[in-house]
Design a protein around this motif. Structure first.
Motif, mmCIF file in Angstrom:
data_model
loop_
_atom_site.group_PDB
_atom_site.id
_atom_site.type_symbol
_atom_site.label_atom_id
_atom_site.label_comp_id
_atom_site.label_asym_id
_atom_site.label_seq_id
_atom_site.Cartn_x
_atom_site.Cartn_y
_atom_site.Cartn_z
ATOM 1 N N CYS A 40 5.345 -33.175 -9.331
ATOM 2 C CA CYS A 40 6.795 -33.033 -9.217
ATOM 3 C C CYS A 40 7.401 -34.248 -8.516
ATOM 4 O O CYS A 40 6.700 -35.005 -7.837
ATOM 5 C CB CYS A 40 7.141 -31.774 -8.404
ATOM 6 N N TYR B 287 10.854 -31.687 -4.680
ATOM 7 C CA TYR B 287 9.918 -30.711 -4.145
ATOM 8 C C TYR B 287 10.262 -30.358 -2.701
ATOM 9 O O TYR B 287 10.337 -29.175 -2.335
ATOM 10 C CB TYR B 287 8.486 -31.243 -4.226
ATOM 11 N N ILE C 215 7.510 -23.732 -10.573
ATOM 12 C CA ILE C 215 7.079 -25.129 -10.486
ATOM 13 C C ILE C 215 6.901 -25.714 -11.880
ATOM 14 O O ILE C 215 7.281 -26.866 -12.147
ATOM 15 C CB ILE C 215 5.770 -25.234 -9.683
ATOM 16 N N GLU D 295 1.353 -30.113 -6.849
ATOM 17 C CA GLU D 295 1.172 -28.722 -6.441
ATOM 18 C C GLU D 295 0.054 -28.141 -7.295
ATOM 19 O O GLU D 295 -0.025 -28.403 -8.495
ATOM 20 C CB GLU D 295 2.467 -27.947 -6.631
ATOM 21 N N LEU E 41 12.156 -27.254 -4.312
ATOM 22 C CA LEU E 41 11.126 -26.458 -4.975
ATOM 23 C C LEU E 41 10.293 -25.624 -4.020
ATOM 24 O O LEU E 41 10.044 -24.434 -4.262
ATOM 25 C CB LEU E 41 10.213 -27.369 -5.810
ATOM 26 N N LYS E 42 9.839 -26.205 -2.924
ATOM 27 C CA LYS E 42 8.962 -25.454 -2.017
ATOM 28 C C LYS E 42 9.694 -24.274 -1.381
ATOM 29 O O LYS E 42 9.084 -23.286 -1.001
ATOM 30 C CB LYS E 42 8.406 -26.362 -0.925
#
Length: 402
Positions: free
Chosen positions: A357, A362, A388, A323, A366-367
């Motif tokens: 990551c 992710y 992040i 990212e 995470l996203k």
């Protein structure tokens, strides 16, 4: 057959990357191409009034989400303004493709003379027409292909081109016109054949997408991006030969044998390209942490930035995702067809932060922080970059001097 890492790199953000789990174990059907086209067609035409965030949370990247915004608001007829087509394709389309930028300011115009003395790009052509018998115009099976302009930087060759058909193109390949839920702001046309780089001994397979729009019922103009990231050393100048054998459109109705509209022929071109070194910088890093995760290098050009990650953890089934944030903490949008490629046009890239990551974490968790409905409230206490950073396995700040 792609291995799992290659699948991730090529398909990451285009449709639903979370569905790639177990992809490498699926038997490959004989009609794979048709099924892929049908699947892409099904994914492109969806309910549009579910907002950009809804689309992005479903697994599409920022590029598709921003494109969706353009489609929802697209009612401006200025694209069809009466300017010559050949010589001005970059000017028409440079902000309506997956890699955006002011290409028209730096591209080389291909202005070969026709047999009648009219030069390509001199302004005499009428809307939707192309000159005949030019070095960069070839006709086969009723399709005239014209190369208009070319631009080459360290990451890719960009070729502005048009396709003109003696017969009108079928309506079911015109996604922008006929699919109100289409999530992109350009048509995507597969260009297939062979290509030859003068600095390489062998021919390579050509399979890339021309991204563009229909100018009229018989003409489509677009930009073809030839990726160079897999080639280790590319000279400043070289000859590029392109032997196109097939043009493939995906059909809106999709499914079965009719999922693609295919044009076969023989369109051969030779281009001499020269590297644009302005605003291009390579930062060599060659660093890994104790787990073998890190960065090899970052290549930033005028319009895009390629992230070359290192994965030496020894687990072939373990995937990672990078990212990237610009100097203002903005999440950088994807560019082209690669997950590790980011747009630079419109971002402050004097400094970037790259976070690597765990791929599954992710995609599954995470996203979602960024695309959540209440992110605007959450970022008051913790931005997406801060979130992040807390979960990243590796982080690197890179400062560019230009």
């Amino acid at each position: 057959m792609y291995n799992k890492k290659e699948q991730k790199n090529h398909l990451e953000y285009l449709e639903h990357p979370e569905q790639l789990e177990g992809f490498d174990a699926i038997p490959v059907p004989e009609d794979l191409d048709g099924r892929i086209e049908a699947g892409i067609a099904d994914g492109k035409c969806r309910r549009r009034r579910r907002t950009i965030k809804k689309a992005a949370k479903a697994g599409m990247g920022m590029a598709a989400a921003v494109a969706l915004a353009s489609v929802l608001c697209m009612s401006n007829p200025s694209f069809a303004a009466k300017m010559p087509l050949i010589g001005h394709i970059f000017e028409r389309l440079e902000t309506r493709t997956s890699v955006k930028g002011d290409f028209s300011k730096v591209a080389e115009s291909l202005t070969e003379q026709t047999t009648e003395g009219t030069s390509v790009g001199n302004g005499r052509e009428t809307e939707g027409t192309v000159p005949e018998n030019a070095a960069y115009t070839k006709t086969s099976n009723g399709i005239t292909m014209t190369l208009s302009e070319v631009y080459y930087n360290q990451n890719a060759i960009y070729i502005a081109m048009s396709l003109h058909s003696e017969e009108p193109f079928p309506e079911n390949v015109k996604w922008l016109k006929n699919c109100e839920d289409y999530i992109l702001d350009y048509e995507a046309v597969a260009i297939e054949g062979n290509q030859k780089f003068s600095y390489r001994d062998k021919n390579d397979v050509l399979f890339d997408y021309m991204e563009g729009s229909f100018v009229d019922d018989n003409t489509i103009a677009g930009i073809l991006r030839i990726d160079l990231r897999e080639q280790s050393v590319v000279p400043d100048t070289f000859r590029y030969d392109m032997d196109i054998a097939r043009i493939r459109f995906s059909c809106i109705d999709g499914g079965g044998e009719d999922s693609s509209y295919i044009l076969e022929g023989n369109w051969n071109f030779q281009l001499d390209v020269t590297l644009d070194t302005e605003d291009t910088q390579t930062v060599e890093i060659n660093e890994v942490n104790e787990d073998g995760i890190g960065l090899e290098k970052v290549v930033k050009t005028r319009y895009e930035m390629n992230i070359y990650t290192i994965d030496e953890d020894g687990d072939p089934d373990k995937l990672y995702f990078a990212e990237v944030f610009d100097a203002n903490g903005e999440k950088m949008d994807y560019a082209g067809n690669y997950a590790d490629n980011r747009q630079t046009y419109g971002y402050d890239t004097s400094k970037v932060n790259i976070y690597i990551c765990d791929y599954d974490e992710y995609m599954n968790e995470l996203k979602g922080y960024y695309w959540s409905d209440d992110y605007e409230e959450k970022k008051k206490t913790k931005t997406y970059e801060q979130y992040i950073a807390e979960h990243a396995l590796y982080q690197k700040e890179i400062v560019f001097d230009r």
